[in-house]
Structure formats: C-alpha cells, structure tokens
Design an enzyme around this catalytic site. Structure first.
Site, PDB file in Angstrom:
ATOM      1  N   TYR A   1       0.933  -1.059   0.246  1.00  0.00           N
ATOM      2  CA  TYR A   1      -0.141  -0.058   0.148  1.00  0.00           C
ATOM      3  C   TYR A   1       1.047   1.056   0.045  1.00  0.00           C
ATOM      4  O   TYR A   1       1.747   1.758   0.881  1.00  0.00           O
ATOM      5  CB  TYR A   1      -0.838   0.282   1.487  1.00  0.00           C
ATOM      6  CG  TYR A   1      -1.840  -1.374   1.612  1.00  0.00           C
ATOM      7  CD1 TYR A   1      -1.964  -2.060   0.419  1.00  0.00           C
ATOM      8  CD2 TYR A   1      -2.556  -1.644   2.174  1.00  0.00           C
ATOM      9  CE1 TYR A   1      -2.760  -3.414   0.535  1.00  0.00           C
ATOM     10  CE2 TYR A   1      -3.168  -2.852   2.807  1.00  0.00           C
ATOM     11  CZ  TYR A   1      -3.531  -3.353   1.386  1.00  0.00           C
ATOM     12  OH  TYR A   1      -4.641  -4.701   2.007  1.00  0.00           O
TER      13      TYR A   1
ATOM     14  N   SER B   1     -12.898  -5.525   2.183  1.00  0.00           N
ATOM     15  CA  SER B   1     -13.546  -5.363   1.191  1.00  0.00           C
ATOM     16  C   SER B   1     -15.571  -5.334   1.977  1.00  0.00           C
ATOM     17  O   SER B   1     -16.500  -5.914   0.353  1.00  0.00           O
ATOM     18  CB  SER B   1     -13.726  -5.100  -0.580  1.00  0.00           C
ATOM     19  OG  SER B   1     -12.817  -4.574  -0.456  1.00  0.00           O
ATOM     20  N   PRO B   2     -15.884  -5.446   2.986  1.00  0.00           N
ATOM     21  CA  PRO B   2     -17.078  -5.704   3.264  1.00  0.00           C
ATOM     22  C   PRO B   2     -17.873  -5.141   2.631  1.00  0.00           C
ATOM     23  O   PRO B   2     -19.132  -5.583   2.593  1.00  0.00           O
ATOM     24  CB  PRO B   2     -16.804  -5.489   4.549  1.00  0.00           C
ATOM     25  CG  PRO B   2     -16.081  -4.877   4.644  1.00  0.00           C
ATOM     26  CD  PRO B   2     -15.194  -4.671   4.057  1.00  0.00           C
TER      27      PRO B   2
ATOM     28  N   GLY C   1     -18.081  -4.031  -0.535  1.00  0.00           N
ATOM     29  CA  GLY C   1     -18.013  -4.431  -2.523  1.00  0.00           C
ATOM     30  C   GLY C   1     -17.257  -2.653  -2.250  1.00  0.00           C
ATOM     31  O   GLY C   1     -17.318  -2.943  -3.516  1.00  0.00           O
TER      32      GLY C   1
ATOM     33  N   GLY D   1     -16.908  -0.205  -0.861  1.00  0.00           N
ATOM     34  CA  GLY D   1     -17.769   1.392  -0.889  1.00  0.00           C
ATOM     35  C   GLY D   1     -18.822   1.054  -1.381  1.00  0.00           C
ATOM     36  O   GLY D   1     -19.961   1.831  -1.077  1.00  0.00           O
ATOM     37  N   PHE D   2     -19.293   0.200  -2.798  1.00  0.00           N
ATOM     38  CA  PHE D   2     -20.332  -0.074  -3.498  1.00  0.00           C
ATOM     39  C   PHE D   2     -22.161  -0.510  -2.352  1.00  0.00           C
ATOM     40  O   PHE D   2     -22.948   1.086  -2.282  1.00  0.00           O
ATOM     41  CB  PHE D   2     -20.868  -1.373  -3.888  1.00  0.00           C
ATOM     42  CG  PHE D   2     -21.297  -0.597  -5.442  1.00  0.00           C
ATOM     43  CD1 PHE D   2     -22.249  -0.009  -5.750  1.00  0.00           C
ATOM     44  CD2 PHE D   2     -20.636  -1.524  -6.687  1.00  0.00           C
ATOM     45  CE1 PHE D   2     -22.672   0.774  -6.932  1.00  0.00           C
ATOM     46  CE2 PHE D   2     -21.017  -1.401  -7.865  1.00  0.00           C
ATOM     47  CZ  PHE D   2     -21.996  -0.316  -8.211  1.00  0.00           C
TER      48      PHE D   2
ATOM     49  N   SER E   1     -22.360   1.192   0.890  1.00  0.00           N
ATOM     50  CA  SER E   1     -22.445   2.380   1.517  1.00  0.00           C
ATOM     51  C   SER E   1     -23.481   2.915   0.841  1.00  0.00           C
ATOM     52  O   SER E   1     -24.308   3.452   1.571  1.00  0.00           O
ATOM     53  CB  SER E   1     -20.768   2.815   1.404  1.00  0.00           C
ATOM     54  OG  SER E   1     -20.789   3.160   0.168  1.00  0.00           O
TER      55      SER E   1
END
Length: 327
Positions: A56, A204-205, A207, A209-210, A212
């Site tokens: 990162y 990525s729980p 998705g 950010g999807f 949210s």
C-alpha cells in the site's frame, strides 16, 4: 467493542477491524491529518485490529500507521502483509514467496511500522513459483525469532490453506467477502477454515464501497481511484448494481440502520471479522455501530433473496487481479 477469537492459536481481536489501505493507495488522494484522527478514533472505539501491507504505497501506509499510532502501539493488533517483491525504492518485481524475501520483507515492515513485532503477518498473494510449504516455513521462522506472533494467508485456495497449516498453524485467512462477493462461502474455503480452526478476515466487506450507497456513478470516484478500472464499476454495472443496493437500503431502513451497517452485519453473520476502511471519522463511527447489529433469520433470508450472487454485475477484479487469487 466485543472481541472474538481469530483462529485457534490464541489471537483475540475486536469483532470489527480497520482496513487502512485507502488512506495511502488506490482510492484517491489521502489526507494525513484526517487519517491520523480517524485511526486514533478507531482505537478509542475499541477497533484495535489495524490492517496494512507493504504494497500500500508501497510502504507509505505502514509508515502512516507508525506516525499516527506509534505512541499507542500497545493497544493495537497490528497486521501487515507481504508477497509482491519490492526494491527499497518501491520498484515492484512480481510475486515472491521465497524464504529469503520473507525475511527481508518482514525486517523492512518492522522498520517502517516502528515496532519490534508484527502481531499478524500475512502472505498477501501466493507465489506459484514457490511451494507454499517453503514460504510458510520461513514465516514460521519469524515466529520463532519473535518478530511475528501469528501467521495468515490472503486470497488462498482451500488446498493451499490446508498445506500451509500443516507446516505452521495459520490463524487467519484474509479474503474478499461481502453481499456482492460470496464466492468463498460455496467453494470449500470457508468449510476448510472451519475444519482447521482458522479465522476469516473479510476485506472490502461493503463491496469496495458500493454497499455504502455513496457510489451512484463513476464520477463519484476520484480520477485516480483504482476502482474505475474494475468491471464492477463500469457505468453499465453500476447502474445494474444500484438496484441491488436499493434492496439492501430498504431492508436497512426497516431495521433503522444504514445499508453499510446491514452489509457489515451480514459479513459478521457469516463468521468473519470485517475490516472496512474509511478516510473519515464520520464513516468510521457509522461502521463501528454495526458491531452491535445482529441480523435476524428473517433479515438474512431477505438479504439472500435481495442480493443473489448471480445478480451482481461485473467481476470483482480485473482478469489480471483475479489470476493471483484462489491458488
């Protein structure tokens, strides 16, 4: 925040952790002042599992964690990952799981993190050119040397997990899991983890950010946001997937929660520790509230009906990215 056992070797973590990646890489420009405040607020809320990786930045996220939380090191379950070989200047050279690089990468992460021990050290991606037994054997040497406390793998296949665990106990597998990405629940990976007593950490729980509900168009993403290159975030897929997000939002409203909180509670219901990431305190506190949200059987059934895996449009990663997973 409540805690849970991660694996069967004695590692105890909060039921929700924090993924720090987006503060330094892939998700647009960062803000160190707000990131530092967010990380410290996470500890105040009991979110003490802090997840980073040498990739990162590279290295920049580990250094950020050290600057922001070095004075609170004793409060943290510090997790980092290695797997792609980097020169010290950040030049990448592809996957490398050879024992010599295991030791080199760990020593460098210890320097960047400003600590003398890593609590949970993951192999970020399996190197197909190096037997997993050799990689994990070297990781085990780090435990013996006192540089690492517990070992993990990321995005590894069930057979690989089993082979690794036979060499040295594996405490956790970190893989993508959300209402939008449920693969490991049906491909034998979760069953293998349960059999061997290995914990599951879900990145990525929401998705990516999807779930949210904050992403309604590709223009909601920064110009340099890596999600713009993912199939699931093409304009056509966004339009299709927003209909699924609306279904989740309806279920959340009936519970007096947000879509993000319902998404996180669903991951927890699968027996995983979610590590949502955010750059801002407001979203952190919203996410943290999901730790106390227990879904009913009826709500779980409604989510299963609302978001069947085959209804999600677009692959979760590029073909190149997927080629490094589940092996």
């Amino acid at each position: 925040m409540k805690t849970t056992e991660l694996g069967s070797q004695g590692l105890r973590v909060p039921v929700q952790g924090f993924g720090a990646m987006g503060m330094s890489a892939f998700y647009g420009e960062g803000d160190e002042r707000e990131s530092t405040a967010t990380l410290n607020r996470a500890l105040d809320l009991g979110i003490t599992l802090i997840d980073t990786a040498e990739a990162y930045g590279p290295f920049e996220n580990e250094k950020l964690i050290s600057r922001a939380l070095g004075h609170r090191r004793d409060e943290i379950v510090l997790a980092t990952k290695f797997g792609t070989e980097f020169d010290d200047d950040g030049t990448p050279h592809g996957l490398n799981g050879r024992p010599a690089y295991v030791h080199r990468a760990a020593d460098r992460s210890l320097r960047h993190l400003g600590t003398d021990v890593i609590d949970l050290y993951y192999l970020h991606r399996v190197d197909p050119a190096t037997p997993i037994e050799e990689t994990v054997g070297a990781m085990g040497e780090l435990v013996t040397a006192g540089k690492v406390r517990y070992l993990g793998l990321s995005e590894a296949a069930a057979d690989t997990v089993r082979r690794a665990h036979a060499v040295h106990p594996i405490s956790a597998l970190q893989s993508e899991l959300s209402l939008f990405t449920q693969d490991l629940l049906g491909n034998g990976i979760k069953a293998t983890l349960d059999e061997l007593g290995i914990g599951l950490v879900a990145f990525s729980p929401m998705g990516r950010g999807f779930l949210s509900g904050a992403i309604t168009t590709v223009d909601d993403l920064a110009p340099d946001d890596a999600r713009r290159g993912l199939p699931r975030f093409s304009p056509q897929s966004i339009e299709a997937n927003l209909r699924l997000v609306d279904e989740v939002r309806s279920i959340a409203a009936a519970r007096g929660a947000t879509a993000a909180q319902i998404a996180l509670a669903w991951v927890a219901a699968q027996g995983a520790v979610p590590i949502p990431g955010t750059k801002r305190r407001a979203y952190l506190e919203e996410n943290a509230a999901a730790a106390d949200l227990v879904l009913t059987d009826g709500e779980l059934a409604a989510l299963h009906e609302a978001v069947p895996p085959r209804a999600v449009s677009g692959a979760r990663n590029t073909e190149q990215g997927l080629a490094t997973t589940n092996r």
